[in-house]
Every structure is written in C-alpha cells, then in structure tokens.
Write a protein that holds these residues in place. Sequence first.
Motif, PDB file in Angstrom:
ATOM      1  N   LEU A  13      28.391  31.744  27.712  1.00 33.19           N
ATOM      2  CA  LEU A  13      29.002  32.677  28.434  1.00 33.19           C
ATOM      3  C   LEU A  13      30.309  33.253  27.865  1.00 33.19           C
ATOM      4  CD1 LEU A  13      28.401  31.543  32.148  1.00 33.19           C
ATOM      5  CD2 LEU A  13      27.066  33.284  30.730  1.00 33.19           C
ATOM      6  N   ASN A  14      31.069  32.215  27.141  1.00 34.46           N
ATOM      7  CA  ASN A  14      32.408  32.681  26.493  1.00 34.46           C
ATOM      8  C   ASN A  14      32.217  33.189  25.256  1.00 34.46           C
ATOM      9  OD1 ASN A  14      33.749  32.553  28.983  1.00 34.46           O
ATOM     10  ND2 ASN A  14      33.763  30.102  28.771  1.00 34.46           N
ATOM     11  N   SER A  15      31.003  33.530  24.744  1.00 33.98           N
ATOM     12  CA  SER A  15      30.931  33.943  23.264  1.00 33.98           C
ATOM     13  C   SER A  15      31.012  35.357  23.364  1.00 33.98           C
ATOM     14  CB  SER A  15      29.156  33.578  22.899  1.00 33.98           C
ATOM     15  OG  SER A  15      29.087  32.398  22.811  1.00 33.98           O
ATOM     16  N   HIS A  16      32.392  35.812  23.150  1.00 30.48           N
ATOM     17  CA  HIS A  16      32.860  37.294  22.917  1.00 30.48           C
ATOM     18  C   HIS A  16      33.610  37.147  21.618  1.00 30.48           C
ATOM     19  CE1 HIS A  16      30.696  38.259  26.604  1.00 30.48           C
ATOM     20  NE2 HIS A  16      31.382  37.284  27.140  1.00 30.48           N
ATOM     21  N   LEU A  17      33.591  38.275  21.032  1.00 29.70           N
ATOM     22  CA  LEU A  17      34.564  38.638  19.779  1.00 29.70           C
ATOM     23  C   LEU A  17      36.146  38.731  20.293  1.00 29.70           C
ATOM     24  CD1 LEU A  17      34.409  38.565  16.672  1.00 29.70           C
ATOM     25  CD2 LEU A  17      34.022  40.902  16.809  1.00 29.70           C
ATOM     26  N   SER A  18      37.073  37.830  20.085  1.00 31.22           N
ATOM     27  CA  SER A  18      38.435  38.112  20.658  1.00 31.22           C
ATOM     28  C   SER A  18      39.184  38.829  19.857  1.00 31.22           C
ATOM     29  CB  SER A  18      38.972  36.560  20.984  1.00 31.22           C
ATOM     30  OG  SER A  18      39.348  35.955  19.691  1.00 31.22           O
ATOM     31  N   LEU A  19      40.305  39.361  20.094  1.00 31.29           N
ATOM     32  CA  LEU A  19      41.093  40.196  19.242  1.00 31.29           C
ATOM     33  C   LEU A  19      41.525  39.366  18.112  1.00 31.29           C
ATOM     34  CD1 LEU A  19      42.934  42.450  21.891  1.00 31.29           C
ATOM     35  CD2 LEU A  19      41.275  43.220  20.023  1.00 31.29           C
ATOM     36  N   GLU A  20      41.672  38.019  18.646  1.00 38.59           N
ATOM     37  CA  GLU A  20      42.252  37.001  17.437  1.00 38.59           C
ATOM     38  C   GLU A  20      41.286  36.862  16.372  1.00 38.59           C
ATOM     39  OE1 GLU A  20      42.307  36.329  20.696  1.00 38.59           O
ATOM     40  OE2 GLU A  20      44.572  37.230  21.044  1.00 38.59           O
ATOM     41  N   GLU A  21      39.866  37.155  16.503  1.00 37.61           N
ATOM     42  CA  GLU A  21      39.168  36.713  15.521  1.00 37.61           C
ATOM     43  C   GLU A  21      38.602  38.166  14.803  1.00 37.61           C
ATOM     44  OE1 GLU A  21      36.168  33.492  17.862  1.00 37.61           O
ATOM     45  OE2 GLU A  21      36.374  35.780  18.710  1.00 37.61           O
ATOM     46  N   TYR A 119      40.123  46.552  25.606  1.00 32.66           N
ATOM     47  CA  TYR A 119      39.329  45.523  25.163  1.00 32.66           C
ATOM     48  C   TYR A 119      39.914  44.314  25.742  1.00 32.66           C
ATOM     49  CZ  TYR A 119      36.010  42.627  22.407  1.00 32.66           C
ATOM     50  OH  TYR A 119      35.018  41.888  21.836  1.00 32.66           O
ATOM     51  N   GLN A 120      41.254  43.772  25.819  1.00 29.33           N
ATOM     52  CA  GLN A 120      41.761  42.731  26.064  1.00 29.33           C
ATOM     53  C   GLN A 120      41.414  42.468  27.710  1.00 29.33           C
ATOM     54  OE1 GLN A 120      43.072  40.306  24.114  1.00 29.33           O
ATOM     55  NE2 GLN A 120      42.914  39.089  26.110  1.00 29.33           N
ATOM     56  N   ARG A 121      41.637  43.632  28.333  1.00 33.44           N
ATOM     57  CA  ARG A 121      41.404  43.730  29.840  1.00 33.44           C
ATOM     58  C   ARG A 121      39.695  43.480  29.960  1.00 33.44           C
ATOM     59  NH1 ARG A 121      45.741  46.258  28.604  1.00 33.44           N
ATOM     60  NH2 ARG A 121      47.219  46.187  30.212  1.00 33.44           N
ATOM     61  N   TYR A 122      39.020  43.801  29.213  1.00 33.08           N
ATOM     62  CA  TYR A 122      37.555  43.844  29.172  1.00 33.08           C
ATOM     63  C   TYR A 122      37.075  42.259  29.077  1.00 33.08           C
ATOM     64  CZ  TYR A 122      32.575  43.638  27.346  1.00 33.08           C
ATOM     65  OH  TYR A 122      31.530  43.165  27.001  1.00 33.08           O
ATOM     66  N   LEU A 123      37.877  41.544  28.114  1.00 32.97           N
ATOM     67  CA  LEU A 123      37.600  40.395  28.140  1.00 32.97           C
ATOM     68  C   LEU A 123      37.905  39.360  28.839  1.00 32.97           C
ATOM     69  CD1 LEU A 123      38.630  40.262  23.996  1.00 32.97           C
ATOM     70  CD2 LEU A 123      36.321  39.969  24.975  1.00 32.97           C
ATOM     71  N   GLN A 124      39.158  39.637  29.868  1.00 35.52           N
ATOM     72  CA  GLN A 124      39.457  39.135  30.973  1.00 35.52           C
ATOM     73  C   GLN A 124      38.581  38.971  32.235  1.00 35.52           C
ATOM     74  OE1 GLN A 124      42.249  36.997  31.211  1.00 35.52           O
ATOM     75  NE2 GLN A 124      41.340  36.603  33.350  1.00 35.52           N
ATOM     76  N   LEU A 125      37.917  40.507  32.385  1.00 34.17           N
ATOM     77  CA  LEU A 125      37.043  40.706  33.407  1.00 34.17           C
ATOM     78  C   LEU A 125      35.574  39.815  33.070  1.00 34.17           C
ATOM     79  CD1 LEU A 125      37.459  44.300  33.851  1.00 34.17           C
ATOM     80  CD2 LEU A 125      38.057  42.723  35.389  1.00 34.17           C
ATOM     81  N   ILE A 126      35.238  39.694  31.962  1.00 29.97           N
ATOM     82  CA  ILE A 126      34.163  39.049  31.673  1.00 29.97           C
ATOM     83  C   ILE A 126      34.404  37.495  31.524  1.00 29.97           C
ATOM     84  CG2 ILE A 126      32.824  40.689  30.334  1.00 29.97           C
ATOM     85  CD1 ILE A 126      33.560  39.610  27.616  1.00 29.97           C
ATOM     86  N   GLY A 127      35.303  37.059  31.408  1.00 31.15           N
ATOM     87  CA  GLY A 127      35.875  35.702  31.596  1.00 31.15           C
ATOM     88  C   GLY A 127      35.559  35.390  32.929  1.00 31.15           C
ATOM     89  N   ASN A 128      36.277  36.053  33.744  1.00 29.68           N
ATOM     90  CA  ASN A 128      36.091  35.930  35.270  1.00 29.68           C
ATOM     91  C   ASN A 128      34.741  35.919  35.736  1.00 29.68           C
ATOM     92  OD1 ASN A 128      38.814  35.683  35.158  1.00 29.68           O
ATOM     93  ND2 ASN A 128      39.080  37.880  36.095  1.00 29.68           N
ATOM     94  N   ASN A 129      33.939  36.930  35.235  1.00 30.75           N
ATOM     95  CA  ASN A 129      32.575  36.815  35.425  1.00 30.75           C
ATOM     96  C   ASN A 129      31.611  35.641  35.396  1.00 30.75           C
ATOM     97  OD1 ASN A 129      33.083  39.534  36.592  1.00 30.75           O
ATOM     98  ND2 ASN A 129      32.085  40.664  34.731  1.00 30.75           N
ATOM     99  N   ALA A 130      32.214  35.150  34.000  1.00 28.34           N
ATOM    100  CA  ALA A 130      31.414  33.988  33.488  1.00 28.34           C
ATOM    101  C   ALA A 130      31.739  32.966  34.548  1.00 28.34           C
ATOM    102  CB  ALA A 130      32.060  33.426  32.162  1.00 28.34           C
ATOM    103  N   GLU A 131      32.607  32.840  34.991  1.00 32.36           N
ATOM    104  CA  GLU A 131      33.143  31.562  36.079  1.00 32.36           C
ATOM    105  C   GLU A 131      32.282  32.121  37.544  1.00 32.36           C
ATOM    106  OE1 GLU A 131      34.403  28.380  35.628  1.00 32.36           O
ATOM    107  OE2 GLU A 131      34.613  29.523  33.489  1.00 32.36           O
ATOM    108  N   LYS A 132      32.309  33.268  37.970  1.00 31.65           N
ATOM    109  CA  LYS A 132      31.516  33.863  38.851  1.00 31.65           C
ATOM    110  C   LYS A 132      30.100  33.241  38.778  1.00 31.65           C
ATOM    111  CE  LYS A 132      34.475  37.407  40.339  1.00 31.65           C
ATOM    112  NZ  LYS A 132      34.686  38.789  40.443  1.00 31.65           N
ATOM    113  N   LEU A 133      29.476  33.393  37.625  1.00 32.29           N
ATOM    114  CA  LEU A 133      28.010  33.326  37.339  1.00 32.29           C
ATOM    115  C   LEU A 133      27.838  31.851  37.453  1.00 32.29           C
ATOM    116  CD1 LEU A 133      25.131  34.275  36.610  1.00 32.29           C
ATOM    117  CD2 LEU A 133      25.684  34.147  34.123  1.00 32.29           C
ATOM    118  N   LYS A 134      28.579  31.156  36.907  1.00 29.96           N
ATOM    119  CA  LYS A 134      28.369  29.602  36.939  1.00 29.96           C
ATOM    120  C   LYS A 134      28.281  29.062  38.406  1.00 29.96           C
ATOM    121  CE  LYS A 134      30.749  28.315  32.618  1.00 29.96           C
ATOM    122  NZ  LYS A 134      31.832  27.755  32.011  1.00 29.96           N
ATOM    123  N   GLU A 135      29.123  29.871  39.361  1.00 25.79           N
ATOM    124  CA  GLU A 135      29.175  29.438  40.733  1.00 25.79           C
ATOM    125  C   GLU A 135      27.873  29.966  41.355  1.00 25.79           C
ATOM    126  OE1 GLU A 135      32.575  30.640  42.927  1.00 25.79           O
ATOM    127  OE2 GLU A 135      33.649  30.255  41.170  1.00 25.79           O
TER     128      GLU A 135
END
Length: 190
Positions: A13-21, A119-135
Amino acid sequence: MKRMEELAENLHLNSHLSLEEIPDLNLYMDQVIQLFERKFADTKRNEDDKVLTKTMINNYAKGKLFFPVENKKYTREHLILISMIYQMKGALSINDVKTTLDRLNEKVTNDGLELKALYQRYLQLIGNNAEKLKEDIRDHYYEVNQEVETLEDKDAEYLEQLLLIATFTNMSNDYRRAAEKMVDELGNHQ
C-alpha cells in the motif's frame, strides 16, 4: 487473522513515487519506464505485467493527460502527473483521468501552481488511507468470519474467502462510482 495481516502487507500500500525518488534532472522515456518498473514492481499482479510502456506514455501525451514534453525529456512535474495517472487509471477510464487532470495541467503551465506541494499532500492522504484500509481489512475479516460461523458449513474457509472477495469488490465499486460522480461534476464545470 494472520492471513489478513499478510494480505494487507502483500498489497504494498505504500508503493508510491515519493518526491525524493524523482530525480532533479529531466529523464528520457526509457528512464521514466525504468523508474516506474522498479518502484511499482511489487504491485504487479503477474510478473509479466508492465507498469508503464512507451505506448502508454505516448497515449497519455497524445490524449493530453499531461502538458507537452520538451526535447523528449520528462520533468519532475511530468513524473508526478504520470504517477497520478498510474494510480487513477486502475479505477477510472482514461477519459475520466483526462477530465480530472485537465485543469491541473492548465494551472501548472499557466498559473504556476506548485505541483510538488500538491503531490506531497496527496502522498500524505494516501498514506493515511493505507492505514485505514488495513483496519478495514481486519474489520471485514472479523465480520465475515462471524457470519460464516453461523452457517456451520464444512467449507467455511472457501465461504469466508468468497464473502471477503464480494465485500472488497463491492466497496471498490462504490468508491469508483463516487469518483466517477465527482469526475462528472468536473466535466460539467469546464
């Protein structure tokens, strides 16, 4: 329950292209493809599947899903948009993705919108969504397990998987339909 934990982990779920990459220098198409193949390799269903191809990128460019490339090189902003396209195309039609990104492309090219910050805000949101999905996966498993127990069937494991698959696909369809309704609203405002 351990099986559901493994399922969640295997989704990457955390496979996203980060800005650092994303390199600071512009890339040729082959380099873009290599970057995406390396980053999203774990998310492919089958080993032979392609994350991104020249044909896909050319179709995105012809379809004007992102602003024009200069000198056959892709900027950080192009890579951000291609990453967003990659995520959206799993649920939306290419036309819906185009409708969604049209105004963003215009804002980046004409209004100087800082795409990296968005995009950084988008990545933050999808990171939060990944945790919600696990729950949610854990909760659905528990709920389905309780229902299957009441059936007292000797093939309980299969019935459990069936109900989980049906539940997950139903939720996926509901989210996709919600996104499509929002795309339709965007299309009506252009």
